[in-house]
Design a protein around this motif. Sequence first.
Motif, PDB file in Angstrom:
ATOM      1  N   ARG A 165     118.974  32.814  53.101  1.00  0.00           N
ATOM      2  CA  ARG A 165     118.006  33.443  54.007  1.00  0.00           C
ATOM      3  C   ARG A 165     116.735  32.604  54.148  1.00  0.00           C
ATOM      4  NH1 ARG A 165     122.078  35.855  54.957  1.00  0.00           N
ATOM      5  NH2 ARG A 165     122.274  38.084  55.239  1.00  0.00           N
ATOM      6  N   LEU A 166     116.235  32.084  53.025  1.00  0.00           N
ATOM      7  CA  LEU A 166     115.019  31.259  53.092  1.00  0.00           C
ATOM      8  C   LEU A 166     115.287  29.947  53.823  1.00  0.00           C
ATOM      9  CD1 LEU A 166     113.428  31.844  49.577  1.00  0.00           C
ATOM     10  CD2 LEU A 166     112.623  32.715  51.775  1.00  0.00           C
ATOM     11  N   SER A 167     116.476  29.370  53.632  1.00  0.00           N
ATOM     12  CA  SER A 167     116.827  28.140  54.344  1.00  0.00           C
ATOM     13  C   SER A 167     116.908  28.380  55.842  1.00  0.00           C
ATOM     14  CB  SER A 167     118.172  27.590  53.844  1.00  0.00           C
ATOM     15  OG  SER A 167     118.092  27.208  52.498  1.00  0.00           O
ATOM     16  N   GLU A 168     117.512  29.493  56.241  1.00  0.00           N
ATOM     17  CA  GLU A 168     117.593  29.836  57.663  1.00  0.00           C
ATOM     18  C   GLU A 168     116.196  30.029  58.252  1.00  0.00           C
ATOM     19  OE1 GLU A 168     120.036  33.320  57.854  1.00  0.00           O
ATOM     20  OE2 GLU A 168     121.830  32.242  57.216  1.00  0.00           O
ATOM     21  N   ALA A 169     115.343  30.734  57.530  1.00  0.00           N
ATOM     22  CA  ALA A 169     113.977  30.959  58.013  1.00  0.00           C
ATOM     23  C   ALA A 169     113.222  29.643  58.102  1.00  0.00           C
ATOM     24  CB  ALA A 169     113.244  31.938  57.088  1.00  0.00           C
ATOM     25  N   TYR A 170     113.375  28.809  57.090  1.00  0.00           N
ATOM     26  CA  TYR A 170     112.704  27.503  57.070  1.00  0.00           C
ATOM     27  C   TYR A 170     113.118  26.672  58.287  1.00  0.00           C
ATOM     28  CZ  TYR A 170     111.450  22.803  55.545  1.00  0.00           C
ATOM     29  OH  TYR A 170     110.938  21.539  55.477  1.00  0.00           O
ATOM     30  N   MET A 171     114.417  26.581  58.522  1.00  0.00           N
ATOM     31  CA  MET A 171     114.907  25.774  59.651  1.00  0.00           C
ATOM     32  C   MET A 171     114.466  26.363  60.987  1.00  0.00           C
ATOM     33  SD  MET A 171     116.188  23.209  58.256  1.00  0.00           S
ATOM     34  CE  MET A 171     116.859  22.429  59.701  1.00  0.00           C
ATOM     35  N   PHE A 172     114.516  27.677  61.122  1.00  0.00           N
ATOM     36  CA  PHE A 172     114.085  28.298  62.371  1.00  0.00           C
ATOM     37  C   PHE A 172     112.619  27.995  62.643  1.00  0.00           C
ATOM     38  CE2 PHE A 172     112.114  31.694  64.780  1.00  0.00           C
ATOM     39  CZ  PHE A 172     112.936  31.767  65.895  1.00  0.00           C
ATOM     40  N   MET A 173     111.784  28.191  61.631  1.00  0.00           N
ATOM     41  CA  MET A 173     110.353  27.975  61.823  1.00  0.00           C
ATOM     42  C   MET A 173     110.038  26.497  62.037  1.00  0.00           C
ATOM     43  SD  MET A 173     108.725  30.718  59.194  1.00  0.00           S
ATOM     44  CE  MET A 173     107.054  30.455  59.761  1.00  0.00           C
ATOM     45  N   LEU A 174     110.758  25.644  61.368  1.00  0.00           N
ATOM     46  CA  LEU A 174     110.537  24.212  61.515  1.00  0.00           C
ATOM     47  C   LEU A 174     110.889  23.753  62.929  1.00  0.00           C
ATOM     48  CD1 LEU A 174     109.704  21.755  59.772  1.00  0.00           C
ATOM     49  CD2 LEU A 174     112.135  21.347  59.400  1.00  0.00           C
ATOM     50  N   LEU A 175     111.945  24.321  63.488  1.00  0.00           N
ATOM     51  CA  LEU A 175     112.398  23.902  64.812  1.00  0.00           C
ATOM     52  C   LEU A 175     111.729  24.677  65.943  1.00  0.00           C
ATOM     53  CD1 LEU A 175     116.188  23.521  63.995  1.00  0.00           C
ATOM     54  CD2 LEU A 175     114.486  21.701  64.246  1.00  0.00           C
ATOM     55  N   ASN A 176     111.023  25.742  65.621  1.00  0.00           N
ATOM     56  CA  ASN A 176     110.386  26.581  66.642  1.00  0.00           C
ATOM     57  C   ASN A 176     108.927  26.817  66.268  1.00  0.00           C
ATOM     58  OD1 ASN A 176     112.793  27.546  68.385  1.00  0.00           O
ATOM     59  ND2 ASN A 176     113.465  27.857  66.293  1.00  0.00           N
ATOM     60  N   LEU A 177     108.121  25.781  66.324  1.00  0.00           N
ATOM     61  CA  LEU A 177     106.720  25.924  65.928  1.00  0.00           C
ATOM     62  C   LEU A 177     105.940  26.789  66.900  1.00  0.00           C
ATOM     63  CD1 LEU A 177     106.016  22.374  64.547  1.00  0.00           C
ATOM     64  CD2 LEU A 177     106.295  24.489  63.282  1.00  0.00           C
ATOM     65  N   THR A 178     106.400  26.841  68.131  1.00  0.00           N
ATOM     66  CA  THR A 178     105.846  27.811  69.082  1.00  0.00           C
ATOM     67  C   THR A 178     106.987  28.755  69.426  1.00  0.00           C
ATOM     68  OG1 THR A 178     106.354  26.361  70.952  1.00  0.00           O
ATOM     69  CG2 THR A 178     104.138  26.230  70.036  1.00  0.00           C
ATOM     70  N   ILE A 179     106.699  30.032  69.423  1.00  0.00           N
ATOM     71  CA  ILE A 179     107.744  31.041  69.602  1.00  0.00           C
ATOM     72  C   ILE A 179     107.688  31.601  71.018  1.00  0.00           C
ATOM     73  CG2 ILE A 179     108.680  33.232  68.741  1.00  0.00           C
ATOM     74  CD1 ILE A 179     108.785  30.906  66.731  1.00  0.00           C
ATOM     75  N   ASP A 180     108.784  31.418  71.734  1.00  0.00           N
ATOM     76  CA  ASP A 180     108.913  32.016  73.063  1.00  0.00           C
ATOM     77  C   ASP A 180     109.223  33.496  72.900  1.00  0.00           C
ATOM     78  OD1 ASP A 180     108.661  29.444  74.155  1.00  0.00           O
ATOM     79  OD2 ASP A 180     110.836  29.119  74.082  1.00  0.00           O
ATOM     80  N   LYS A 181     108.940  34.267  73.948  1.00  0.00           N
ATOM     81  CA  LYS A 181     109.187  35.709  73.873  1.00  0.00           C
ATOM     82  C   LYS A 181     110.651  36.027  73.581  1.00  0.00           C
ATOM     83  CE  LYS A 181     105.411  37.669  76.468  1.00  0.00           C
ATOM     84  NZ  LYS A 181     104.829  38.688  75.625  1.00  0.00           N
ATOM     85  N   ASP A 182     111.571  35.205  74.077  1.00  0.00           N
ATOM     86  CA  ASP A 182     112.991  35.482  73.852  1.00  0.00           C
ATOM     87  C   ASP A 182     113.408  35.254  72.389  1.00  0.00           C
ATOM     88  OD1 ASP A 182     112.562  32.720  74.363  1.00  0.00           O
ATOM     89  OD2 ASP A 182     114.690  32.428  74.796  1.00  0.00           O
ATOM     90  N   LYS A 183     112.591  34.563  71.608  1.00  0.00           N
ATOM     91  CA  LYS A 183     112.902  34.324  70.192  1.00  0.00           C
ATOM     92  C   LYS A 183     112.028  35.155  69.258  1.00  0.00           C
ATOM     93  CE  LYS A 183     114.642  29.704  70.832  1.00  0.00           C
ATOM     94  NZ  LYS A 183     114.603  28.318  70.381  1.00  0.00           N
ATOM     95  N   HIS A 184     111.217  36.045  69.826  1.00  0.00           N
ATOM     96  CA  HIS A 184     110.275  36.810  69.019  1.00  0.00           C
ATOM     97  C   HIS A 184     110.979  37.713  68.006  1.00  0.00           C
ATOM     98  CE1 HIS A 184     107.021  39.757  68.168  1.00  0.00           C
ATOM     99  NE2 HIS A 184     106.326  38.637  68.118  1.00  0.00           N
ATOM    100  N   ARG A 185     112.053  38.373  68.406  1.00  0.00           N
ATOM    101  CA  ARG A 185     112.785  39.252  67.476  1.00  0.00           C
ATOM    102  C   ARG A 185     113.397  38.445  66.336  1.00  0.00           C
ATOM    103  NH1 ARG A 185     115.106  43.745  66.009  1.00  0.00           N
ATOM    104  NH2 ARG A 185     117.332  44.023  65.740  1.00  0.00           N
ATOM    105  N   GLU A 186     113.995  37.303  66.665  1.00  0.00           N
ATOM    106  CA  GLU A 186     114.588  36.446  65.637  1.00  0.00           C
ATOM    107  C   GLU A 186     113.503  35.956  64.672  1.00  0.00           C
ATOM    108  OE1 GLU A 186     117.471  32.520  65.284  1.00  0.00           O
ATOM    109  OE2 GLU A 186     116.806  33.170  67.257  1.00  0.00           O
ATOM    110  N   TYR A 187     112.327  35.631  65.204  1.00  0.00           N
ATOM    111  CA  TYR A 187     111.192  35.206  64.386  1.00  0.00           C
ATOM    112  C   TYR A 187     110.788  36.321  63.420  1.00  0.00           C
ATOM    113  CZ  TYR A 187     106.460  33.428  63.390  1.00  0.00           C
ATOM    114  OH  TYR A 187     105.313  32.983  62.786  1.00  0.00           O
ATOM    115  N   GLN A 188     110.726  37.558  63.917  1.00  0.00           N
ATOM    116  CA  GLN A 188     110.373  38.693  63.068  1.00  0.00           C
ATOM    117  C   GLN A 188     111.403  38.894  61.954  1.00  0.00           C
ATOM    118  OE1 GLN A 188     110.004  41.689  66.147  1.00  0.00           O
ATOM    119  NE2 GLN A 188     107.787  41.794  65.799  1.00  0.00           N
TER     120      GLN A 188
END
Length: 146
Positions: free
Chosen positions: A46-69
Amino acid sequence: MNAAVLTALIALVSSVVGGAIVAAVNHHYSVKEDLHARRLDLSVDRLSEAYMFMLLNLTIDKDKHREYQIHLANIQLFGSPTTVSLTNNLMRRQAGEPVDVTTGALLSDILNSIRNDLGLDRIDTADLVRLNLGDEVDLLKRESSK
């Protein structure tokens, strides 16, 4: 009853009871180790997935907001106390509060938490640079130098 038979019977009963106790203790510790290993695997995943998501998405588009949460919630669930504190401060900053925290600080802490869980040495993340297509220097590098 003959003394030899009685002695043999006592030895047999004590062996069975002793064996049962040893088996129960071994089972208990085996279950604990398995549970710890499953928790560790889940936490690292889970932490690896979060790390990679945040690393690759430094700015969050509205369509990725739920995934970011979802990733922020996983960090709060599986992260160390320091990681959770950094996550909470990052969310406060994103809500407009004047909190001194950077995404880079959170990602560095997550990276070293994962490395620690895997039995790897901590690394100095100050010099880590993520290449971004079209950019020479990563936003994390710029953000951490502020």
